[in-house]
Design a protein around this motif. Structure first.
Motif, short mmCIF file in Angstrom:
data_model
loop_
_atom_site.label_atom_id
_atom_site.label_comp_id
_atom_site.label_asym_id
_atom_site.label_seq_id
_atom_site.Cartn_x
_atom_site.Cartn_y
_atom_site.Cartn_z
N SER A 20 36.65 29.45 37.73
CA SER A 20 36.35 30.68 36.99
C SER A 20 36.94 31.87 37.72
N CYS A 21 37.30 32.87 36.98
CA CYS A 21 37.79 34.12 37.58
C CYS A 21 37.13 35.26 36.83
N ALA A 22 36.25 35.97 37.51
CA ALA A 22 35.56 37.10 36.92
C ALA A 22 36.31 38.38 37.24
N ALA A 23 36.61 39.15 36.22
CA ALA A 23 37.38 40.38 36.40
C ALA A 23 36.50 41.60 36.19
N SER A 24 36.79 42.64 36.93
CA SER A 24 36.09 43.91 36.75
C SER A 24 37.04 45.05 37.05
N GLY A 25 36.76 46.20 36.44
CA GLY A 25 37.56 47.38 36.73
C GLY A 25 38.83 47.52 35.92
N LEU A 26 39.01 46.67 34.92
CA LEU A 26 40.18 46.77 34.06
C LEU A 26 39.79 46.41 32.64
N PRO A 27 40.57 46.90 31.65
CA PRO A 27 40.28 46.54 30.25
C PRO A 27 40.69 45.10 30.00
N PHE A 28 39.82 44.19 30.34
CA PHE A 28 40.14 42.76 30.40
C PHE A 28 40.77 42.25 29.12
N SER A 29 40.27 42.68 27.99
CA SER A 29 40.73 42.12 26.72
C SER A 29 42.15 42.53 26.37
N THR A 30 42.77 43.41 27.15
CA THR A 30 44.16 43.79 26.90
C THR A 30 45.11 43.21 27.94
N TYR A 31 44.59 42.36 28.82
CA TYR A 31 45.40 41.80 29.90
C TYR A 31 45.68 40.32 29.70
N VAL A 32 46.91 39.94 29.95
CA VAL A 32 47.27 38.53 30.06
C VAL A 32 46.73 38.04 31.41
N MET A 33 46.10 36.89 31.40
CA MET A 33 45.54 36.33 32.63
C MET A 33 46.29 35.06 33.01
N GLY A 34 46.55 34.93 34.28
CA GLY A 34 47.27 33.76 34.77
C GLY A 34 46.57 33.13 35.96
N TRP A 35 46.86 31.85 36.14
CA TRP A 35 46.43 31.13 37.34
C TRP A 35 47.68 30.71 38.10
N PHE A 36 47.62 30.87 39.39
CA PHE A 36 48.70 30.46 40.28
C PHE A 36 48.08 29.64 41.41
N ARG A 37 48.92 28.90 42.12
CA ARG A 37 48.42 28.15 43.26
C ARG A 37 49.46 28.14 44.38
N GLN A 38 48.95 27.98 45.58
CA GLN A 38 49.83 27.89 46.73
C GLN A 38 49.31 26.83 47.67
N ALA A 39 50.15 25.83 47.88
CA ALA A 39 49.83 24.75 48.81
C ALA A 39 50.36 25.12 50.19
N PRO A 40 49.80 24.51 51.24
CA PRO A 40 50.25 24.82 52.60
C PRO A 40 51.75 24.59 52.76
N GLY A 41 52.45 25.59 53.28
CA GLY A 41 53.87 25.47 53.53
C GLY A 41 54.74 25.58 52.30
N LYS A 42 54.15 25.91 51.15
CA LYS A 42 54.92 26.01 49.92
C LYS A 42 54.81 27.40 49.33
N GLU A 43 55.74 27.69 48.43
CA GLU A 43 55.72 28.95 47.73
C GLU A 43 54.60 28.95 46.68
N ARG A 44 54.11 30.13 46.35
CA ARG A 44 53.15 30.23 45.27
C ARG A 44 53.83 29.83 43.96
N GLU A 45 53.10 29.10 43.13
CA GLU A 45 53.69 28.67 41.87
C GLU A 45 52.75 28.97 40.70
N PHE A 46 53.38 29.19 39.57
CA PHE A 46 52.65 29.42 38.33
C PHE A 46 51.98 28.14 37.87
N VAL A 47 50.75 28.28 37.38
CA VAL A 47 50.02 27.13 36.85
C VAL A 47 49.80 27.26 35.34
N ALA A 48 49.22 28.39 34.92
CA ALA A 48 48.91 28.56 33.50
C ALA A 48 48.67 30.03 33.20
#
Length: 120
Positions: A20-48
């Motif tokens: 889960s990712c809880a957001a505050s301080g921004l007009p949430f319903s107008t923002y595209v939300m993304g998930w990213f991940r970063q494994a040890p020794g690797k670049e951050r990558e897009f997930v969804a």
């Protein structure tokens, strides 16, 4: 603006988790939300990602058919359901936000992330 991710943990291959990712301080319903991940020794990558209405989603090829992104605008929260987890899914997962009404906008808000560790 604050993006607080939670729900990570240590699981075995084949298990499921729901982030889960809880957001505050921004007009949430107008923002595209993304998930990213970063494994040890690797670049951050897009997930969804999911658009601000929740009608359009996109996924990295490596997680298609296993992960599902969703959002609840009433709760200012975006979710990532992780099914059939594999050891290579081990990473810190973080959420990010970008303005949905701005064409070609970049992710300008990032959360701290939650650790997902998958044992074989």
């Amino acid at each position: 603006v604050q993006l607080q991710a939670s729900g990570g943990g240590l699981v075995q291959a084949g298990d499921s988790l729901r982030l889960s990712c809880a957001a505050s301080g921004l007009p949430f319903s107008t923002y595209v939300m993304g998930w990213f991940r970063q494994a040890p020794g690797k670049e951050r990558e897009f997930v969804a990602a999911i658009d601000w209405i929740g009608g359009s989603t996109s996924y990295a090829d490596s997680v298609k058919s296993r992960f599902t992104i969703s959002r609840d605008n009433a709760k200012n929260t975006v979710y990532l359901q992780l099914n059939n987890l594999k050891p290579e899914d081990t990473a810190v997962y973080c959420c990010a936000a970008r303005p949905g009404l701005v064409p070609r906008s970049s992710y300008n808000y990032w959360g701290q992330g939650t650790q997902v560790t998958v044992s074989s």
